[in-house]
Design a protein around this motif. Structure first.
Motif, PDB file in Angstrom:
ATOM      1  N   ILE A   1       0.834  -1.201   0.000  1.00 36.69           N
ATOM      2  CA  ILE A   1       0.000   0.000   0.000  1.00 36.69           C
ATOM      3  C   ILE A   1       0.867   1.249   0.000  1.00 36.69           C
ATOM      4  CG2 ILE A   1      -1.622   1.356   1.393  1.00 36.69           C
ATOM      5  CD1 ILE A   1      -2.912  -1.284   2.255  1.00 36.69           C
ATOM      6  N   PHE A   2       1.980   1.206   0.716  1.00 38.68           N
ATOM      7  CA  PHE A   2       2.895   2.357   0.740  1.00 38.68           C
ATOM      8  C   PHE A   2       3.408   2.671  -0.663  1.00 38.68           C
ATOM      9  CE2 PHE A   2       7.372   3.684   0.657  1.00 38.68           C
ATOM     10  CZ  PHE A   2       7.263   4.938   1.253  1.00 38.68           C
ATOM     11  N   TYR A   3       3.889   1.635  -1.363  1.00 36.04           N
ATOM     12  CA  TYR A   3       4.444   1.852  -2.697  1.00 36.04           C
ATOM     13  C   TYR A   3       3.375   2.270  -3.710  1.00 36.04           C
ATOM     14  CZ  TYR A   3       8.958   0.040  -1.214  1.00 36.04           C
ATOM     15  OH  TYR A   3      10.164  -0.127  -0.581  1.00 36.04           O
ATOM     16  N   ALA A   4       2.128   1.914  -3.450  1.00 43.82           N
ATOM     17  CA  ALA A   4       1.036   2.347  -4.313  1.00 43.82           C
ATOM     18  C   ALA A   4       0.587   3.764  -3.968  1.00 43.82           C
ATOM     19  CB  ALA A   4      -0.144   1.386  -4.186  1.00 43.82           C
ATOM     20  N   ALA A   5       0.620   4.095  -2.674  1.00 41.47           N
ATOM     21  CA  ALA A   5       0.099   5.381  -2.211  1.00 41.47           C
ATOM     22  C   ALA A   5       0.980   6.566  -2.598  1.00 41.47           C
ATOM     23  CB  ALA A   5      -0.087   5.349  -0.695  1.00 41.47           C
ATOM     24  N   VAL A   6       2.310   6.376  -2.601  1.00 39.61           N
ATOM     25  CA  VAL A   6       3.222   7.495  -2.885  1.00 39.61           C
ATOM     26  C   VAL A   6       2.940   8.131  -4.249  1.00 39.61           C
ATOM     27  CG1 VAL A   6       5.633   8.163  -3.247  1.00 39.61           C
ATOM     28  CG2 VAL A   6       5.032   6.661  -1.337  1.00 39.61           C
ATOM     29  N   PRO A   7       2.954   7.362  -5.349  1.00 36.48           N
ATOM     30  CA  PRO A   7       2.657   7.988  -6.638  1.00 36.48           C
ATOM     31  C   PRO A   7       1.227   8.506  -6.747  1.00 36.48           C
ATOM     32  CG  PRO A   7       2.809   5.599  -6.872  1.00 36.48           C
ATOM     33  CD  PRO A   7       3.294   5.929  -5.501  1.00 36.48           C
ATOM     34  N   MET A   8       0.280   7.788  -6.137  1.00 37.67           N
ATOM     35  CA  MET A   8      -1.112   8.218  -6.226  1.00 37.67           C
ATOM     36  C   MET A   8      -1.334   9.550  -5.525  1.00 37.67           C
ATOM     37  SD  MET A   8      -3.073   4.530  -5.829  1.00 37.67           S
ATOM     38  CE  MET A   8      -4.705   5.243  -5.828  1.00 37.67           C
ATOM     39  N   LEU A   9      -0.698   9.752  -4.372  1.00 32.26           N
ATOM     40  CA  LEU A   9      -0.822  11.028  -3.665  1.00 32.26           C
ATOM     41  C   LEU A   9      -0.208  12.164  -4.474  1.00 32.26           C
ATOM     42  CD1 LEU A   9      -0.020   9.966   0.020  1.00 32.26           C
ATOM     43  CD2 LEU A   9      -2.227  10.740  -0.888  1.00 32.26           C
ATOM     44  N   LEU A  10       0.914  11.905  -5.123  1.00 33.55           N
ATOM     45  CA  LEU A  10       1.556  12.930  -5.948  1.00 33.55           C
ATOM     46  C   LEU A  10       0.703  13.271  -7.171  1.00 33.55           C
ATOM     47  CD1 LEU A  10       5.269  11.695  -5.802  1.00 33.55           C
ATOM     48  CD2 LEU A  10       4.321  13.767  -4.747  1.00 33.55           C
ATOM     49  N   ILE A  11      -0.027  12.282  -7.682  1.00 33.93           N
ATOM     50  CA  ILE A  11      -0.928  12.535  -8.813  1.00 33.93           C
ATOM     51  C   ILE A  11      -2.150  13.326  -8.351  1.00 33.93           C
ATOM     52  CG2 ILE A  11      -2.419  11.440 -10.535  1.00 33.93           C
ATOM     53  CD1 ILE A  11      -0.393   9.113 -10.600  1.00 33.93           C
ATOM     54  N   VAL A  12      -2.633  13.031  -7.143  1.00 39.21           N
ATOM     55  CA  VAL A  12      -3.768  13.771  -6.580  1.00 39.21           C
ATOM     56  C   VAL A  12      -3.406  15.244  -6.402  1.00 39.21           C
ATOM     57  CG1 VAL A  12      -5.180  14.095  -4.504  1.00 39.21           C
ATOM     58  CG2 VAL A  12      -4.851  11.803  -5.440  1.00 39.21           C
ATOM     59  N   ILE A  13      -2.167  15.511  -5.979  1.00 38.00           N
ATOM     60  CA  ILE A  13      -1.707  16.884  -5.745  1.00 38.00           C
ATOM     61  C   ILE A  13      -1.720  17.691  -7.038  1.00 38.00           C
ATOM     62  CG2 ILE A  13       0.330  18.267  -5.120  1.00 38.00           C
ATOM     63  CD1 ILE A  13       1.005  16.083  -3.083  1.00 38.00           C
ATOM     64  N   GLN A  14      -1.562  17.057  -8.197  1.00 36.16           N
ATOM     65  CA  GLN A  14      -1.433  17.799  -9.458  1.00 36.16           C
ATOM     66  C   GLN A  14      -2.584  18.771  -9.750  1.00 36.16           C
ATOM     67  OE1 GLN A  14      -0.670  14.792 -12.459  1.00 36.16           O
ATOM     68  NE2 GLN A  14       1.502  14.681 -11.939  1.00 36.16           N
ATOM     69  N   PRO A  15      -3.821  18.568  -9.637  1.00 36.16           N
ATOM     70  CA  PRO A  15      -4.526  17.310  -9.372  1.00 36.16           C
ATOM     71  C   PRO A  15      -5.002  16.690 -10.688  1.00 36.16           C
ATOM     72  CG  PRO A  15      -6.021  19.135  -9.057  1.00 36.16           C
ATOM     73  CD  PRO A  15      -4.728  19.725  -9.598  1.00 36.16           C
ATOM     74  N   ASP A  16      -4.926  15.353 -10.789  1.00 33.74           N
ATOM     75  CA  ASP A  16      -5.349  14.644 -11.987  1.00 33.74           C
ATOM     76  C   ASP A  16      -6.271  13.499 -11.569  1.00 33.74           C
ATOM     77  OD1 ASP A  16      -5.632  13.148 -14.311  1.00 33.74           O
ATOM     78  OD2 ASP A  16      -3.565  13.465 -14.958  1.00 33.74           O
ATOM     79  N   MET A  17      -7.560  13.755 -11.626  1.00 24.75           N
ATOM     80  CA  MET A  17      -8.542  12.764 -11.189  1.00 24.75           C
ATOM     81  C   MET A  17      -8.484  11.502 -12.045  1.00 24.75           C
ATOM     82  SD  MET A  17     -12.714  13.074 -10.892  1.00 24.75           S
ATOM     83  CE  MET A  17     -12.960  13.359 -12.642  1.00 24.75           C
ATOM     84  N   GLY A  18      -8.348  11.668 -13.356  1.00 25.03           N
ATOM     85  CA  GLY A  18      -8.361  10.528 -14.257  1.00 25.03           C
ATOM     86  C   GLY A  18      -7.243   9.550 -13.991  1.00 25.03           C
ATOM     87  N   MET A  19      -6.003  10.063 -13.905  1.00 24.51           N
ATOM     88  CA  MET A  19      -4.867   9.176 -13.690  1.00 24.51           C
ATOM     89  C   MET A  19      -4.870   8.580 -12.281  1.00 24.51           C
ATOM     90  SD  MET A  19      -2.620   7.820 -15.527  1.00 24.51           S
ATOM     91  CE  MET A  19      -2.708   8.919 -16.942  1.00 24.51           C
ATOM     92  N   THR A  20      -5.451   9.306 -11.318  1.00 21.26           N
ATOM     93  CA  THR A  20      -5.606   8.753  -9.971  1.00 21.26           C
ATOM     94  C   THR A  20      -6.503   7.527 -10.010  1.00 21.26           C
ATOM     95  OG1 THR A  20      -5.386  10.963  -8.981  1.00 21.26           O
ATOM     96  CG2 THR A  20      -6.335   9.244  -7.607  1.00 21.26           C
ATOM     97  N   MET A  21      -7.591   7.617 -10.769  1.00 14.14           N
ATOM     98  CA  MET A  21      -8.513   6.489 -10.907  1.00 14.14           C
ATOM     99  C   MET A  21      -7.851   5.309 -11.604  1.00 14.14           C
ATOM    100  SD  MET A  21     -11.858   8.749 -12.020  1.00 14.14           S
ATOM    101  CE  MET A  21     -12.912   7.360 -12.412  1.00 14.14           C
TER     102      MET A  21
END
Length: 371
Positions: free
Chosen positions: A148-168
């Protein structure tokens, strides 16, 4: 010297290559290029079309290079690949070019790249490596938290952009991997429930962008927002509906010109208007054959690392197709998600071929080759 020799493809390996998958992919790309030409020739002449052809050729070259490497070598560099993609995401978050409200692009000379496209590959490779090391024991709490840690790091950085599509997309890649590797159903249901609660919690917070709300609500209130996402969706439906069963014919579409991003996110509306229901079903058939063959490769993989690489790409491909086509007909929220191998976009085309190359690599080496 040994390294160079390792790059030589033995005839036995070439016989194991899934040529049907390559041919199907090329057919999908050519169909996409034809529709991009039709959608852009009026305003851009052949500029966009030529760029797409260029990225198509680059993608094929990269795929061939990847096939020369044993995918187990990629596992050895998984940590470097993962953290390099994270650094790329951070650069994008800080210095990225704002497009449609998100810092999701980096300018490198004349080329624009989307770091999140490469980050999802890095994330998949890293999770595959860890699961291989864990021997697939995903229900061990310690192992699960690490994943979960290795999945969460990139996803949080994508959320910050914010990019809803790529987060999904990233979320569904992880969900697909966890499900196929055998994560306990109760954990999956609990995780999805927690995410839904989190979404409800941030709906009225500053993290929830106003245009995200509009796009999400446009699915349930079509026609309400006549100047934004609602207009985009209505024009898309009009273009798709006007194509009928057999379409208006190549170059005869007119409705799609009223749709923003009709050569990228809404390319499905273009092909549906010009080729009709028959053209749309033909594309779905090609996608279906492609996914079937990728699933076959995943099942025949000789190790967990190869299986997870395949499952990650299959999950991404399934969600991208479902989300992109769904948003053009009002079944899914409108996001900046492209249609794989069909929409215009260098980063999308390149990463699709990279992922495909990795999966084909797994298929080629599913059996031990004796030289």
């Amino acid at each position: 010297m040994k390294f160079l020799q390792s790059l030589r493809l033995n005839k036995k390996l070439l016989r194991e290559l899934d040529y049907v998958t390559i041919i199907i992919t090329i057919c999908i790309v050519i169909f996409g290029c034809v529709n991009i030409y039709s959608a852009t020739v009026k305003n851009y002449e052949t500029h966009i079309f030529k760029l797409q052809i260029m990225w198509f050729i680059v993608g094929l070259v990269v795929l061939c290079i990847l096939l020369a490497f044993d995918y187990m070598l990629i596992e050895n560099y998984a940590v470097i690949i993962y953290w390099a993609s994270i650094i790329l995401l951070i650069i994008g978050d800080v210095f990225g070019k704002v497009t449609n409200g998100a810092n999701s692009w980096i300018n490198i000379g004349p080329v624009n790249i989307q770091p999140s496209e490469f980050a999802k590959i890095g994330m998949t490779i890293m999770i595959a490596k860890k699961l291989d090391e864990m021997e697939g024991k995903i229900n061990d709490p310690k192992n699960l938290l690490e994943l979960i840690f290795y999945a969460a790091v990139p996803m949080l950085l994508i959320v910050i952009q914010p990019d809803m599509g790529m987060t999904m997309v990233s979320f569904f890649i992880v969900l697909g991997i966890f499900y196929c590797i055998g994560l306990n159903y109760k954990v999956i249901i609990g995780g999805i429930t927690s995410i839904l609660i989190l979404v409800v919690g941030v709906w009225n917070s500053p993290l929830m962008q106003s245009y995200w709300k509009v796009r999400l609500l446009s699915v349930f209130t079509p026609g309400k927002n006549i100047t934004g996402a609602g207009l985009q969706l209505d024009q898309s439906k009009l273009a798709i509906g006007s194509g009928g069963i057999f379409g208006r014919g190549f170059g005869n579409g007119v409705q799609f010109n009223s749709i923003p991003e009709h050569h990228t996110d809404f390319i499905f509306a273009v092909l549906s208007e010009e080729w009709g229901l028959i053209g749309a079903l033909m594309l779905l058939l090609l996608y279906g054959i492609l996914i079937y063959r990728l699933i076959k490769i995943a099942k025949e993989s000789k190790d967990i690392f190869g299986t997870v690489l395949c499952v990650g790409y299959i999950s991404s491909l399934l969600f991208l197709i479902m989300e992109n086509i769904g948003m053009t007909i009002g079944l899914m929220p409108i996001t900046g998600i492209t249609l794989p191998f069909v929409s215009y976009g260098g980063s999308s085309m390149l990463t699709c071929f990279i992922s495909l190359g990795l999966v084909l690599n797994v298929g080629m080496r599913r059996n031990k080759i004796n030289f």
